[in-house]
Structure formats: structure tokens, C-alpha cells
Design an enzyme around this catalytic site. Sequence first.
Site, PDB file in Angstrom:
ATOM      1  N   TYR A 141     -29.961   2.349   2.470  1.00  0.00           N
ATOM      2  CA  TYR A 141     -31.252   1.670   2.403  1.00  0.00           C
ATOM      3  C   TYR A 141     -31.687   1.372   0.964  1.00  0.00           C
ATOM      4  CZ  TYR A 141     -32.722   2.227   7.312  1.00  0.00           C
ATOM      5  OH  TYR A 141     -32.859   2.139   8.667  1.00  0.00           O
ATOM      6  N   LYS A 191     -18.899   9.812   7.634  1.00  0.00           N
ATOM      7  CA  LYS A 191     -17.751   8.952   7.945  1.00  0.00           C
ATOM      8  C   LYS A 191     -16.723   9.184   6.835  1.00  0.00           C
ATOM      9  CE  LYS A 191     -15.723   5.686  10.369  1.00  0.00           C
ATOM     10  NZ  LYS A 191     -15.252   5.882  11.761  1.00  0.00           N
ATOM     11  N   ASP A 223     -19.122   8.188  14.447  1.00  0.00           N
ATOM     12  CA  ASP A 223     -18.792   7.524  15.726  1.00  0.00           C
ATOM     13  C   ASP A 223     -18.635   8.566  16.837  1.00  0.00           C
ATOM     14  OD1 ASP A 223     -16.594   8.336  14.249  1.00  0.00           O
ATOM     15  OD2 ASP A 223     -15.339   6.603  14.709  1.00  0.00           O
ATOM     16  N   ASP A 247     -31.009   6.837  11.204  1.00  0.00           N
ATOM     17  CA  ASP A 247     -31.847   5.836  11.865  1.00  0.00           C
ATOM     18  C   ASP A 247     -31.251   5.467  13.221  1.00  0.00           C
ATOM     19  OD1 ASP A 247     -33.857   3.809  12.150  1.00  0.00           O
ATOM     20  OD2 ASP A 247     -32.336   2.326  11.607  1.00  0.00           O
ATOM     21  N   ASP A 251     -32.575   6.724  17.353  1.00  0.00           N
ATOM     22  CA  ASP A 251     -32.934   5.815  18.455  1.00  0.00           C
ATOM     23  C   ASP A 251     -32.082   6.146  19.671  1.00  0.00           C
ATOM     24  OD1 ASP A 251     -34.778   4.401  16.904  1.00  0.00           O
ATOM     25  OD2 ASP A 251     -34.122   2.453  17.690  1.00  0.00           O
TER      26      ASP A 251
HETATM   27  C1  IPM Z   1     -37.493   4.100  11.519  1.00  0.00           C
HETATM   28  C2  IPM Z   1     -37.576   2.599  11.461  1.00  0.00           C
HETATM   29  C3  IPM Z   1     -37.554   2.136  10.019  1.00  0.00           C
HETATM   30  C4  IPM Z   1     -36.245   2.615   9.406  1.00  0.00           C
HETATM   31  C5  IPM Z   1     -37.724   0.625   9.827  1.00  0.00           C
HETATM   32  C6  IPM Z   1     -39.017   0.124  10.426  1.00  0.00           C
HETATM   33  C7  IPM Z   1     -37.617   0.222   8.382  1.00  0.00           C
HETATM   34  O1  IPM Z   1     -36.547   2.032  12.206  1.00  0.00           O
HETATM   35  O2  IPM Z   1     -38.361   4.772  10.926  1.00  0.00           O
HETATM   36  O3  IPM Z   1     -36.579   4.627  12.150  1.00  0.00           O
HETATM   37  O4  IPM Z   1     -35.211   1.967   9.568  1.00  0.00           O
HETATM   38  O5  IPM Z   1     -36.266   3.647   8.733  1.00  0.00           O
HETATM   39 MG    MG Z   2     -35.394   3.441  13.324  1.00  0.00          MG
END
Ligand code: IPM
Ligand code: MG
Length: 363
Positions: A141, A191, A223, A247, A251
Site C-alpha cells: 500500500y 509468499k 494462497d 486486507d 474480507d
Molecule cells: C479496509 C479497506 C481499506 C483497505 C480501503 C477502503 C482503502 O478495504 O480497511 O479493509 O484496503 O485497507
Molecule cells: Mg478491506
Amino acid sequence: MNFKITLLPGDGIGPEVIAEAVRALETIARKYDHTFDFQERLMGGCSIDKYGSSLTDETLADCQSSDAVLLGAVGGPKWDDPNAKDRPERGLLALRKGLGVFANLRPVKVHPALVDASPLKPERLGGVDILVVRELTGGLYFGQPKMREMKDGCERAVDTLEYFDYEIRRVMELAFDLARGRRKKVTSVDKANVLESSRLWRQTASSIGTENPDIELEHTLVDTASMKLITAPASFDVVVTENMFGDILTDEASVLAGSMGMLPSAGLGEAGSRSDGEARMGLYEPIHGSAPDIAGRGVANPIGTILSAAMMLRHSFKLESEACSIESAVEQTVTGGARTADLGGKLTTRQMTDEIIKRIEES
Ligand code: IPM
Ligand code: MG
């Protein structure tokens, strides 16, 4: 006690869920005799609209001088132009960097009453209790160079995955400390079969593992980790990983909990980074986004934000009983069958919070 909290509601459903977390915090303040001074600032798309910048210097300074920051969500289709000079997400990254919150704690628990809300088979979900520690201010990032250029008649884009050993060390040490209060296992995700930065990550993890022989350390390729999160989620305790891997994996992990709307997070800085010498800087935010599709309708799930407020009480203010009071109220509320739309129910954001507040008051 008296605490100064900066609120950054942000965009989309952000203001709706922040308003409810504030009501939960005010309930705690009344019950336990604390004072929370809230100051609200713009950040993200709304700040671009008003000030032409997703995060102004003044807002960052206000956050830095408060005891903790509670954030809703940023972004939305209005600010999605890929050629725009500023984006809501840039403000969020600048805020994380500016506050020095290098570790993002993302707990993922499966509430027994929500097993049916997950697409996974119930037998896979028993005993799932994972704490993902996502590195938050380095890696892909933030690495430089990050750019676009024309080269030999072609358009070229570059992102850089860079880590210094001290950046890996501090997040790794925190992960080991946290594992010590849990089931004493750290899974370091990388990785290392391909990436040089991951080889430094693994080497650093191993040396911290040697310094902490009471904690079991396992290395897993990202992975494989993504697969095991679905096939054997109960095998994880603390998972520590690079910014972007974290990140993506969180999710994925939110699917275990039935809805992304359930999950909180705490961004923490160095120990002793605050003026009182002991506390860490803290940025608290639900892991979900601004959900523009449901924004303004009052139907978002406030639990991720309310649980983030509980993490704030625990990590920034050292108010453990108050944090537990919110967490058990949420637990009882969900057990009692309260559901917002993301969980297949009909409660509004406010009604869900009313249920939680009632239980905080009764406890
Ligand atoms: C998170 C979000 C953020 C990230 C975005 C909105 C920049 O997806 O906090 O997980 O990627 O960190
Ligand atoms: Mg996120």
C-alpha cells in the site's frame, strides 16, 4: 474518567453506524460514570467535497491530539474517477500512516446463533476464533515508487512491496504478545516462495519465534492460508500478515462470521506513543466499506462499529469491564434473534442498537 474521541463518520453508511456507536458509548458513560468528549470531523469523500482534500492537516492534527479515533467508512461512486487527484481512500491511508497505527487487529468469531448466516457447512464453523493482525502502514500500500509512466511507447504502472525489518518486527512482536493471552499459536502468512519481502518477513517471524518459545509459530503461504480459512478455519488462532494480504484475507474471513457488518477492527500504534507514556494511539473502524447501495436507508448493521468502540474502550482507555459489557450485550442481542438485513432480518440500524443498549443497561 474523561476521554476525548474524534469521530470520522466518513461517507455512505459511515454516519449512520457512527451515530449508533456514539449512543452505545453514551450508555457506557452514564452507567460507569465516564465522560466522553466527542468531536466530529470530515474525512474521505465528504472532505474532498468541502475542503478539496480527503484528509486536511487540521483533521489529522485533531485526531493526533485526541485519546482515540472512531471511523465509519469512506468512499463511494461519486469519487471513483480513476484520474481524480484525490480519493477518499487516500485520506484513510494518510490517516493510518499519520497516526502511526501499524497493526490492525481484526478479530473474527463465529457467533453460534449466526452459523446459518454463513454459506459454510456448520461443522466447519465450530470453535472459530481468529485474530488477524494485519500490518497497516507498510507493504504494497505504501512502498515507493508508486507511479505510472510511458515507457518505450507503452503505459507502465508500478507499486512496490517494501518492508524494513523493524516494521515486521514490531507487528510480529505484538502478534506474539496477543497470542500469549489466547491459544498461544501464531500463523505468519507470507509468499516466501516468490517474494523477497516475504523472505525477510519469514526470517523475522522465525527469530521472534525463537525469542518466544512458549508460542507455537507456523508459516503458511498466503494462497494456502486463503484455502485453509475456508476448509479448516478453527485451526487458526493469531494470523499475522502483510498489509494487502491482510486486507484480502479479512474480507474472506468475514464470510465465516455471516456478514462483514459484524466485524470490528483496532489500528494500534507503538506502545508509549501517547503523551501519557503508556497507551498506544488507536484508530477504530469496522472492516466493512461505505456500502453506497444501502446508504441513507437506516438499514446497515451497526455491530461492526459498536464492537470497534468496545475495542477502543479496551485498548486505548484500558476499560476492560466496559468493553466486555458492550461485547456481551451484542452477544445476547444476536442470541436473542435480533437481525439486520445483512443477517436476513428486518431490524433497522437504530432498532438493532436499541436492543444492544437495553442489554448494556440491564447488565
Ligand atoms: C479496509 C479497506 C481499506 C483497505 C480501503 C477502503 C482503502 O478495504 O480497511 O479493509 O484496503 O485497507
Ligand atoms: Mg478491506
